[in-house]
Design a protein around this motif. Structure first.
Motif, PDB file in Angstrom:
ATOM      1  N   LEU A  29      42.003  54.980  42.577  1.00 15.08           N
ATOM      2  CA  LEU A  29      40.761  54.188  42.593  1.00 15.08           C
ATOM      3  C   LEU A  29      40.820  53.096  41.516  1.00 15.08           C
ATOM      4  N   PHE A  30      41.320  53.483  40.347  1.00 15.78           N
ATOM      5  CA  PHE A  30      41.472  52.515  39.246  1.00 15.78           C
ATOM      6  C   PHE A  30      42.341  51.354  39.709  1.00 15.78           C
ATOM      7  N   GLU A  32      43.037  50.321  42.817  1.00 18.68           N
ATOM      8  CA  GLU A  32      42.405  49.504  43.873  1.00 18.68           C
ATOM      9  C   GLU A  32      41.331  48.580  43.299  1.00 18.68           C
ATOM     10  N   PHE A  33      40.488  49.139  42.411  1.00 20.36           N
ATOM     11  CA  PHE A  33      39.414  48.322  41.833  1.00 20.36           C
ATOM     12  C   PHE A  33      39.980  47.279  40.878  1.00 20.36           C
ATOM     13  N   ALA A  34      41.023  47.653  40.115  1.00 24.73           N
ATOM     14  CA  ALA A  34      41.618  46.705  39.157  1.00 24.73           C
ATOM     15  C   ALA A  34      42.251  45.532  39.890  1.00 24.73           C
ATOM     16  N   VAL A  35      43.001  45.823  40.959  1.00 20.61           N
ATOM     17  CA  VAL A  35      43.657  44.742  41.707  1.00 20.61           C
ATOM     18  C   VAL A  35      42.606  43.863  42.383  1.00 20.61           C
ATOM     19  N   GLN A  36      41.584  44.499  42.959  1.00 18.92           N
ATOM     20  CA  GLN A  36      40.538  43.706  43.632  1.00 18.92           C
ATOM     21  C   GLN A  36      39.788  42.823  42.637  1.00 18.92           C
ATOM     22  N   TYR A  37      39.594  43.348  41.419  1.00 27.15           N
ATOM     23  CA  TYR A  37      38.916  42.556  40.380  1.00 27.15           C
ATOM     24  C   TYR A  37      39.751  41.325  40.035  1.00 27.15           C
ATOM     25  N   LEU A  38      41.072  41.519  39.990  1.00 28.83           N
ATOM     26  CA  LEU A  38      41.959  40.394  39.656  1.00 28.83           C
ATOM     27  C   LEU A  38      41.995  39.343  40.753  1.00 28.83           C
ATOM     28  N   ARG A  40      39.860  39.067  43.301  1.00 23.93           N
ATOM     29  CA  ARG A  40      38.549  38.848  43.926  1.00 23.93           C
ATOM     30  C   ARG A  40      38.705  38.999  45.445  1.00 23.93           C
ATOM     31  N   TYR A  41      38.350  38.009  46.239  1.00 25.43           N
ATOM     32  CA  TYR A  41      38.472  38.172  47.689  1.00 25.43           C
ATOM     33  C   TYR A  41      39.585  37.311  48.269  1.00 25.43           C
ATOM     34  N   ARG A  42      40.545  36.899  47.419  1.00 28.50           N
ATOM     35  CA  ARG A  42      41.592  35.994  47.910  1.00 28.50           C
ATOM     36  C   ARG A  42      42.525  36.708  48.892  1.00 28.50           C
ATOM     37  N   VAL A  45      43.531  44.097  49.215  1.00 25.30           N
ATOM     38  CA  VAL A  45      44.320  44.967  48.327  1.00 25.30           C
ATOM     39  C   VAL A  45      44.860  46.155  49.132  1.00 25.30           C
ATOM     40  N   GLN A 146      45.593  43.775  55.626  1.00 22.10           N
ATOM     41  CA  GLN A 146      45.535  44.871  54.651  1.00 22.10           C
ATOM     42  C   GLN A 146      46.499  45.993  55.045  1.00 22.10           C
TER      43      GLN A 146
END
Lengths: 170, 277
Positions: A29-30, A32-38, A40-42, A45, A146
């Motif tokens: 989870l860390f 997935e959320f970390a990569v998505q934060y980096l 964003r929606y480009r 993940v 995805q």
């Protein structure tokens, strides 16, 4: 009276596996959320949680794959603020099917597992899109990119999971 | 005998039970029986440190690479920004002077020019990794005065709405989410309609109420702020990029979002107006 510990090595191993699994879910989870934060929606993940559920189905059996798929799916749905139950449905499906398919097909190498994982991920996305349309009236995107990105991560992830749970024969 | 037979199919039965349970949960949401999800709030509170940790690690990683890779360009950019800041400072002083002159006019005192919104700045700490949910988590919650259904904006326009609040964080459903919709008005023609998210950060869909020719390319779309809406009127939503008619004669236009959702870092939560509403 002696008060020695009565926990058997087999039980200790099971407890260790459960703790490892819980830590792994948090780590996934860390990631997935970390990569998505980096990003964003480009770009989408990789869905490592789905890979973990497929791994559980492949290594153990249908019941564990389906139940853990449902539990992880509920957790993911709550955290990702999806319609609750959508991911639970998809992950239950692939957790069960990965174990079923392993009975009918010869899945041994990491290449086999990767192909199977990509097929299951596509099935997971198609099933979710249909269910979301039927139950909520939402027209969700299929998310095939995805699936492809997750497929790239499949083999390395299975290697790590095998190493963590020592499920690969030496 | 029958029980024994059932026991042999226990795995299949359990699988179908779980699938059925997922369906039930989804159906309950359609009937809005699960709209106030206590479980979701608890999960958010438990995982809030995880979100903050991911944001912290990510920011350090990005900062490190930014500084390491672009030192010379940063210096140039810094000089340019300092010059721009100096120019803006001068402009600000001129405008302030003009405003003081305006305020001294007695007839303007009756107008509501000074009405302003109470805005709470918040940082994005997590972005939903699900391809079927366009939401972000921000670092402000109940303690800071955030409540559900509050509008969230960016300097460039409307961002979304607060859907879930915990003591120190809140889930913001972005306008690009497929579950989002906002009543809007085309600024030039005053036509009314509804903007809906399509799940993609590149565009929204605008459905106009009237079946006219449709808005022109580049027309500005703002929130209508009609009674019952969670959004105040006049918030910039986007600009029109192409329009067509559906089979019922309704005009459907594509709207380019005013806010770049791919770069969302700082947002403002509208807590209400200064009057206390």
């Amino acid at each position: 009276m002696n008060s020695y510990s009565t926990i058997s090595p087999a039980r200790l191993f099971r407890i260790g596996s459960t703790v490892k699994l819980l830590l792994l879910v948090v780590a996934v989870l860390f990631f997935e959320f970390a990569v998505q934060y980096l990003v964003r929606y480009r770009v989408p993940v990789p869905h490592l949680l789905a890979l973990l559920v497929i791994f559980i189905g492949l290594q153990w059996e249908e019941t564990r794959g389906a139940v853990l798929g449902f539990v992880f799916g509920m957790l993911y749905g709550l955290l990702a603020y999806e319609p609750i139950g959508l991911s639970a449905f998809g992950l239950t499906l692939i957790g069960f099917l990965s174990a079923q398919l392993k009975r009918h097909f010869f899945v041994d190498t990491y290449a086999d597992k990767t192909v199977l994982a990509v097929c299951l991920l596509v099935m997971h996305n198609v099933a979710i899109v249909i269910v979301a349309w039927l139950t909520l009236g939402l027209h969700l995107p299929l998310g095939l990119l995805q699936c492809a990105i997750t497929g790239i991560f499949a083999a390395p992830c299975f290697v790590i999971f095998d190493w963590l749970f020592q499920t690969r024969e030496r | 005998m029958n029980l024994k037979r059932l026991w042999t199919y226990r795995k299949l039965i359990l699988f179908f039970l779980l699938i059925f349970l997922s369906f039930l949960i989804l159906m309950a949401q359609q009937r809005q029986a699960l709209s106030e999800s206590q479980a979701g709030r608890i999960a958010l509170v438990i995982f809030d440190p995880l979100f903050k940790a991911t944001a912290w690690v990510d920011e350090r990683v990005v900062d490190f690479f930014d500084v390491a890779l672009s030192r010379s360009s940063l210096r140039r950019e810094n000089e340019a920004l300092q010059q721009e800041l100096a120019a803006l400072e001068v402009r600000y002083r001129l405008l302030k002077h003009e405003m003081l002159k305006l305020q001294s006019l007695s007839d303007l005192q009756t107008l509501d020019l000074t009405r302003s919104l109470r805005l709470l700045p918040a940082s994005v700490t997590a972005v939903s990794p699900s391809p079927w949910s366009r939401t972000v988590v921000v670092d402000k919650g109940i303690i800071q005065g955030v409540r559900t259904n509050m509008a969230v904006v960016h300097v460039t326009g409307l961002v979304g709405i607060v859907r879930e609040v915990t003591p120190n964080s809140a889930v913001v459903q972005l306008l690009i989410d497929q579950r989002s919709a906002v009543g809007v008005r085309v600024e030039e023609t005053r036509e009314r309609g509804i903007v809906r998210g399509l799940g993609t950060p590149e565009r929204y869909e605008l459905l106009l109420e009237e079946s006219g020719e449709g808005p022109q390319e580049g027309a500005t779309v703002v929130s209508s702020g009609l009674e019952g809406s969670h959004f105040a009127g006049g918030l910039l939503v986007g600009t029109v990029h192409g329009a067509k008619k559906n089979k019922y004669g309704q005009v459907i236009a594509m709207v380019k979002p005013a806010v770049n959702m791919n770069r969302l870092e700082e947002v403002l939560i509208i807590l209400g107006s200064e009057e206390g509403s």
